[in-house]
Design a protein around this motif. Structure first.
Motif, PDB file in Angstrom:
ATOM      1  N   ASP A 102       0.805  -1.386  -0.120  1.00 34.15           N
ATOM      2  CA  ASP A 102      -0.098   0.004  -0.134  1.00 34.15           C
ATOM      3  C   ASP A 102       0.983   1.242  -0.023  1.00 34.15           C
ATOM      4  OD1 ASP A 102      -2.023   1.826   0.346  1.00 34.15           O
ATOM      5  OD2 ASP A 102      -2.392   1.340   2.392  1.00 34.15           O
ATOM      6  N   ASN A 103       1.366   1.747  -1.142  1.00 34.85           N
ATOM      7  CA  ASN A 103       0.822   1.378  -2.148  1.00 34.85           C
ATOM      8  C   ASN A 103       2.104   1.554  -3.496  1.00 34.85           C
ATOM      9  OD1 ASN A 103      -1.136   0.597  -4.495  1.00 34.85           O
ATOM     10  ND2 ASN A 103      -1.648   2.661  -4.950  1.00 34.85           N
ATOM     11  N   ALA A 104       3.181   0.920  -3.228  1.00 36.34           N
ATOM     12  CA  ALA A 104       4.485   1.042  -4.025  1.00 36.34           C
ATOM     13  C   ALA A 104       3.788  -0.071  -5.182  1.00 36.34           C
ATOM     14  CB  ALA A 104       5.582   0.512  -3.282  1.00 36.34           C
ATOM     15  N   SER A 105       3.036  -0.932  -4.986  1.00 31.94           N
ATOM     16  CA  SER A 105       2.589  -1.994  -5.833  1.00 31.94           C
ATOM     17  C   SER A 105       1.782  -1.288  -7.066  1.00 31.94           C
ATOM     18  CB  SER A 105       1.925  -3.033  -5.206  1.00 31.94           C
ATOM     19  OG  SER A 105       0.790  -2.739  -4.674  1.00 31.94           O
ATOM     20  N   GLY A 106       0.698  -0.341  -6.417  1.00 31.70           N
ATOM     21  CA  GLY A 106       0.060   0.314  -7.337  1.00 31.70           C
ATOM     22  C   GLY A 106       0.714   1.448  -8.223  1.00 31.70           C
ATOM     23  N   THR A 107       1.573   2.013  -7.481  1.00 27.28           N
ATOM     24  CA  THR A 107       2.688   2.939  -8.134  1.00 27.28           C
ATOM     25  C   THR A 107       3.379   2.426  -9.284  1.00 27.28           C
ATOM     26  OG1 THR A 107       2.697   4.202  -5.959  1.00 27.28           O
ATOM     27  CG2 THR A 107       4.363   4.776  -7.789  1.00 27.28           C
ATOM     28  N   TYR A 108       3.954   1.267  -8.805  1.00 25.24           N
ATOM     29  CA  TYR A 108       4.779   0.372  -9.916  1.00 25.24           C
ATOM     30  C   TYR A 108       3.844   0.010 -11.152  1.00 25.24           C
ATOM     31  CZ  TYR A 108       7.981  -2.961 -12.201  1.00 25.24           C
ATOM     32  OH  TYR A 108       8.627  -3.562 -13.070  1.00 25.24           O
TER      33      TYR A 108
ATOM     34  N   ASN B 185      -8.273   3.021 -10.994  1.00 28.34           N
ATOM     35  CA  ASN B 185      -7.618   3.414  -9.956  1.00 28.34           C
ATOM     36  C   ASN B 185      -7.015   1.746  -9.277  1.00 28.34           C
ATOM     37  OD1 ASN B 185      -6.458   4.201  -7.299  1.00 28.34           O
ATOM     38  ND2 ASN B 185      -8.199   3.929  -6.203  1.00 28.34           N
ATOM     39  N   ILE B 186      -5.605   1.841  -9.254  1.00 31.57           N
ATOM     40  CA  ILE B 186      -4.912   0.665  -8.547  1.00 31.57           C
ATOM     41  C   ILE B 186      -4.561   0.961  -7.272  1.00 31.57           C
ATOM     42  CG2 ILE B 186      -3.208  -0.960  -9.151  1.00 31.57           C
ATOM     43  CD1 ILE B 186      -3.508  -0.195 -12.184  1.00 31.57           C
ATOM     44  N   ASP B 187      -5.094   0.224  -6.505  1.00 30.02           N
ATOM     45  CA  ASP B 187      -4.401   0.335  -4.796  1.00 30.02           C
ATOM     46  C   ASP B 187      -4.490  -1.077  -4.076  1.00 30.02           C
ATOM     47  OD1 ASP B 187      -4.079   1.466  -2.473  1.00 30.02           O
ATOM     48  OD2 ASP B 187      -5.804   2.426  -2.338  1.00 30.02           O
ATOM     49  N   MET B 188      -3.225  -1.463  -3.928  1.00 28.76           N
ATOM     50  CA  MET B 188      -2.722  -2.622  -3.036  1.00 28.76           C
ATOM     51  C   MET B 188      -2.962  -3.747  -4.326  1.00 28.76           C
ATOM     52  SD  MET B 188      -4.530  -1.828   0.355  1.00 28.76           S
ATOM     53  CE  MET B 188      -3.505  -3.238   1.259  1.00 28.76           C
ATOM     54  N   LEU B 189      -1.688  -4.079  -4.939  1.00 26.35           N
ATOM     55  CA  LEU B 189      -1.678  -5.159  -5.824  1.00 26.35           C
ATOM     56  C   LEU B 189      -0.655  -6.170  -5.563  1.00 26.35           C
ATOM     57  CD1 LEU B 189      -3.613  -5.132  -8.432  1.00 26.35           C
ATOM     58  CD2 LEU B 189      -1.775  -4.567  -9.540  1.00 26.35           C
ATOM     59  N   GLY B 190      -0.313  -6.073  -4.354  1.00 22.96           N
ATOM     60  CA  GLY B 190       0.930  -7.027  -4.155  1.00 22.96           C
ATOM     61  C   GLY B 190       0.982  -8.233  -3.170  1.00 22.96           C
ATOM     62  N   TYR B 191      -0.092  -8.351  -2.803  1.00 21.75           N
ATOM     63  CA  TYR B 191      -0.277  -9.520  -1.537  1.00 21.75           C
ATOM     64  C   TYR B 191      -1.309 -10.566  -1.996  1.00 21.75           C
ATOM     65  CZ  TYR B 191      -1.226 -11.671   2.985  1.00 21.75           C
ATOM     66  OH  TYR B 191      -1.565 -12.354   4.270  1.00 21.75           O
ATOM     67  N   ASP B 192      -0.873 -12.013  -1.911  1.00 23.05           N
ATOM     68  CA  ASP B 192      -1.797 -12.862  -2.193  1.00 23.05           C
ATOM     69  C   ASP B 192      -1.565 -13.976  -1.150  1.00 23.05           C
ATOM     70  OD1 ASP B 192      -3.752 -14.658  -3.313  1.00 23.05           O
ATOM     71  OD2 ASP B 192      -2.184 -15.342  -4.833  1.00 23.05           O
ATOM     72  N   GLY B 193      -1.804 -13.840  -0.054  1.00 21.99           N
ATOM     73  CA  GLY B 193      -1.630 -14.782   1.144  1.00 21.99           C
ATOM     74  C   GLY B 193      -2.006 -16.207   1.033  1.00 21.99           C
ATOM     75  N   ASN B 194      -3.144 -16.454   0.404  1.00 21.09           N
ATOM     76  CA  ASN B 194      -3.414 -17.892   0.270  1.00 21.09           C
ATOM     77  C   ASN B 194      -3.091 -18.217  -1.137  1.00 21.09           C
ATOM     78  OD1 ASN B 194      -5.406 -16.415  -1.656  1.00 21.09           O
ATOM     79  ND2 ASN B 194      -7.296 -16.806  -0.201  1.00 21.09           N
ATOM     80  N   GLY B 195      -2.749 -17.413  -2.076  1.00 18.74           N
ATOM     81  CA  GLY B 195      -2.162 -18.042  -3.139  1.00 18.74           C
ATOM     82  C   GLY B 195      -3.012 -18.293  -4.276  1.00 18.74           C
ATOM     83  N   ASP B 196      -4.440 -17.800  -4.160  1.00 15.53           N
ATOM     84  CA  ASP B 196      -5.309 -18.497  -5.176  1.00 15.53           C
ATOM     85  C   ASP B 196      -5.284 -17.404  -6.298  1.00 15.53           C
ATOM     86  OD1 ASP B 196      -6.468 -15.990  -4.163  1.00 15.53           O
ATOM     87  OD2 ASP B 196      -8.183 -16.671  -3.161  1.00 15.53           O
ATOM     88  N   GLY B 197      -4.417 -16.315  -6.223  1.00 16.29           N
ATOM     89  CA  GLY B 197      -4.526 -15.656  -7.418  1.00 16.29           C
ATOM     90  C   GLY B 197      -5.712 -14.671  -7.892  1.00 16.29           C
TER      91      GLY B 197
ATOM     92  N   ALA C  28     -15.563   5.403 -12.590  1.00 20.22           N
ATOM     93  CA  ALA C  28     -14.499   4.798 -11.840  1.00 20.22           C
ATOM     94  C   ALA C  28     -14.260   3.451 -11.634  1.00 20.22           C
ATOM     95  CB  ALA C  28     -14.090   5.826 -10.742  1.00 20.22           C
ATOM     96  N   VAL C  29     -13.052   3.017 -11.646  1.00 21.93           N
ATOM     97  CA  VAL C  29     -12.812   1.607 -11.490  1.00 21.93           C
ATOM     98  C   VAL C  29     -11.784   1.277 -10.329  1.00 21.93           C
ATOM     99  CG1 VAL C  29     -12.104  -0.651 -12.392  1.00 21.93           C
ATOM    100  CG2 VAL C  29     -13.127   0.908 -13.840  1.00 21.93           C
ATOM    101  N   PHE C  30     -12.042   0.301  -9.590  1.00 21.07           N
ATOM    102  CA  PHE C  30     -11.137   0.108  -8.264  1.00 21.07           C
ATOM    103  C   PHE C  30     -10.388  -1.413  -8.557  1.00 21.07           C
ATOM    104  CE2 PHE C  30     -10.105  -1.482  -3.985  1.00 21.07           C
ATOM    105  CZ  PHE C  30      -9.219  -0.693  -3.764  1.00 21.07           C
ATOM    106  N   LEU C  31      -9.235  -1.476  -8.867  1.00 19.78           N
ATOM    107  CA  LEU C  31      -8.520  -2.901  -8.915  1.00 19.78           C
ATOM    108  C   LEU C  31      -7.556  -3.022  -7.850  1.00 19.78           C
ATOM    109  CD1 LEU C  31      -8.216  -5.609 -10.774  1.00 19.78           C
ATOM    110  CD2 LEU C  31      -6.300  -4.325 -11.757  1.00 19.78           C
ATOM    111  N   SER C  32      -7.881  -4.097  -7.213  1.00 19.75           N
ATOM    112  CA  SER C  32      -6.811  -4.480  -6.185  1.00 19.75           C
ATOM    113  C   SER C  32      -6.811  -5.936  -6.127  1.00 19.75           C
ATOM    114  CB  SER C  32      -7.358  -3.822  -4.767  1.00 19.75           C
ATOM    115  OG  SER C  32      -8.398  -4.820  -4.443  1.00 19.75           O
ATOM    116  N   GLU C  33      -5.947  -6.276  -5.009  1.00 17.93           N
ATOM    117  CA  GLU C  33      -5.669  -7.659  -4.424  1.00 17.93           C
ATOM    118  C   GLU C  33      -6.954  -7.891  -4.069  1.00 17.93           C
ATOM    119  OE1 GLU C  33      -2.226  -6.508  -2.285  1.00 17.93           O
ATOM    120  OE2 GLU C  33      -3.492  -6.465  -0.353  1.00 17.93           O
TER     121      GLU C  33
END
Lengths: 122, 282
Positions: free
Chosen positions: B119-125, B178-190, B236-241
């Motif tokens: 939150d939110n280097a992943s979205g920045t990248y 809007n991309i906010d938090m895209l870098g965590y997948d704790g249960n690995g379900d993708g 507006a669209v919100f895409l996240s983990e």
């Protein structure tokens, strides 16, 4: 000029600066407070009897409330600075000095309002 | 927005600062260079320079749009100074003149004390990689504006400023992404979350997900930068983990937010790229 008179002018000057600063970026809230205070003090100065003292006490109460709000924010941020980085970064020496001015002026103006200014009627 | 002040920075001064920034960080906009606390004004100003450098490396010219605006509630104007910050904006024009505009945004600030990897280097990248990928499209029928927002964590101030300015300009906007938090997948379900109104924009994401074998969960989020656009009537669209299925990042807003699941994030970026490519290069 009495101490109360100086404090009254200082608080009016501080709010005039805040009112202009915010009006230039689109917020009229500080200007509203200043206008209310200025009208109250102006009517108090023109009216006869005890209205001037009442007007000063109203302005003093507003300054005291503003000072308490500023101090309350500082105390809350001391416990949890992460609430707002903007609020945390606002805690400068100038902010604390202005808080002290509001508190001192507020109490002073309520307890010992200055004399009514001399007004020459034309 | 009320009172916003836009100012540019001289190219020479910017180049000098960018060079200094690159040498100081040892990077030229790599993902690692975005991880680190970006809460104070000086930290955010440094991050804005890093973002400009990364956008430059992606082939886009960008500008810093500094703002100074009233607080998020009028009562705060009585006791606090105005809010200040910097949005970083880059334009990717359509390949032929067009009135259609898409905004792709992410916030780059963090809460105090957090390195803000998820939150939110992943979205920045992600926004910067999307800039690079979309700039490589041979044909685009839509102007694309990339915005890295400041002060999302302090009330979505940067996105409110940008959305208000856009509304005041009278220019049409097809959609904001809007991309906010895209870098965590704790249960690995993708799985990823998507908050988008039904219609062609949501359909583009669903089709892109289908093509890539990605499961999208439709969700509703009433915070983050897309809200600044929705409340002004924009799509507006919100895409996240996957924030909604019990897979929430426990490091959220903490000093432990130091890791990005890069493979998962790249799948999210690919998903967004697929959807937006379908919208801008049908």
């Amino acid at each position: 000029m009495s101490g109360g008179g100086i404090l009254l002018l200082l608080t009016l000057a501080l709010w005039a600066w805040r009112a202009v600063d915010y009006a230039l970026i689109g917020s009229l809230a500080p200007l509203g407070i200043l206008a209310f205070g200025a009208v109250t003090l102006g009517l108090g100065a023109l009216a006869k009897g005890r209205w001037w003292r009442s007007a000063v006490r109203i302005w003093g109460t507003m300054m005291l409330l503003a000072g308490l709000a500023r101090a309350g924010l500082s105390i809350a941020l001391a416990f949890d600075p992460s609430v707002s980085i903007h609020a945390s970064e606002a805690q400068t020496a100038f902010y604390h000095a202005a808080t002290a001015l509001h508190l001192v002026a507020g109490i002073w103006l309520i307890v010992r309002p200055p004399e009514r200014p001399a007004i020459t009627r034309i | 927005m009320r009172g916003s002040i836009v100012r540019g920075m001289g190219v020479g001064a910017l180049a000098t600062l960018l060079t200094m920034s690159a040498s100081a960080t040892g990077g030229t906009g790599s993902m690692d260079s975005f991880i680190g606390e970006r809460a104070t004004q000086s930290q955010r100003a440094h991050a804005a320079l890093q973002i400009e450098l990364a956008l430059m490396n992606a082939g886009l010219e960008s500008e810093q749009r500094a703002y100074r605006v009233p607080n998020i509630h009028w009562a705060l104007d009585l006791i606090m100074p105005p809010q200040t910050g910097i949005n970083v904006v880059a334009q990717l024009p359509a390949s032929t003149p067009s009135e259609r505009n898409i905004i792709i945004g992410a916030h780059y600030d963090t809460v105090p004390g957090s390195p803000g990897a998820d939150d939110n280097a992943s979205g920045t990248y992600a926004a910067i990689e999307l800039a690079e990928r979309l700039s490589e499209l041979p044909v685009r029928n839509t102007n694309i504006t990339f915005v890295l927002f400041d002060a999302e964590e302090d009330g979505a101030v940067g996105s409110n400023v940008f959305a208000a300015e856009w509304l005041a300009s009278g220019r049409p906007m097809h959609s904001m992404h809007n991309i906010d938090m895209l870098g965590y997948d704790g249960n690995g379900d993708g799985v990823f979350d998507l908050d988008a109104p039904n219609g062609p924009v949501a359909d583009a994401y669903l089709a892109a997900a289908d093509e890539r074998g990605i499961r999208l969960v439709r969700a509703n989020f009433s915070s983050s930068d897309h809200v600044s656009f929705r409340k002004r009537g924009f799509t507006a669209v919100f895409l996240s983990e996957n924030l909604t299925d019990g897979d929430f990042n426990k490091a959220y807003h903490s000093p432990k937010d130091t890791v990005i699941d890069r493979a998962y994030m790249e799948r999210g970026i690919d998903l967004a790229a697929g959807a937006i490519e379908a919208l801008v290069a049908p």
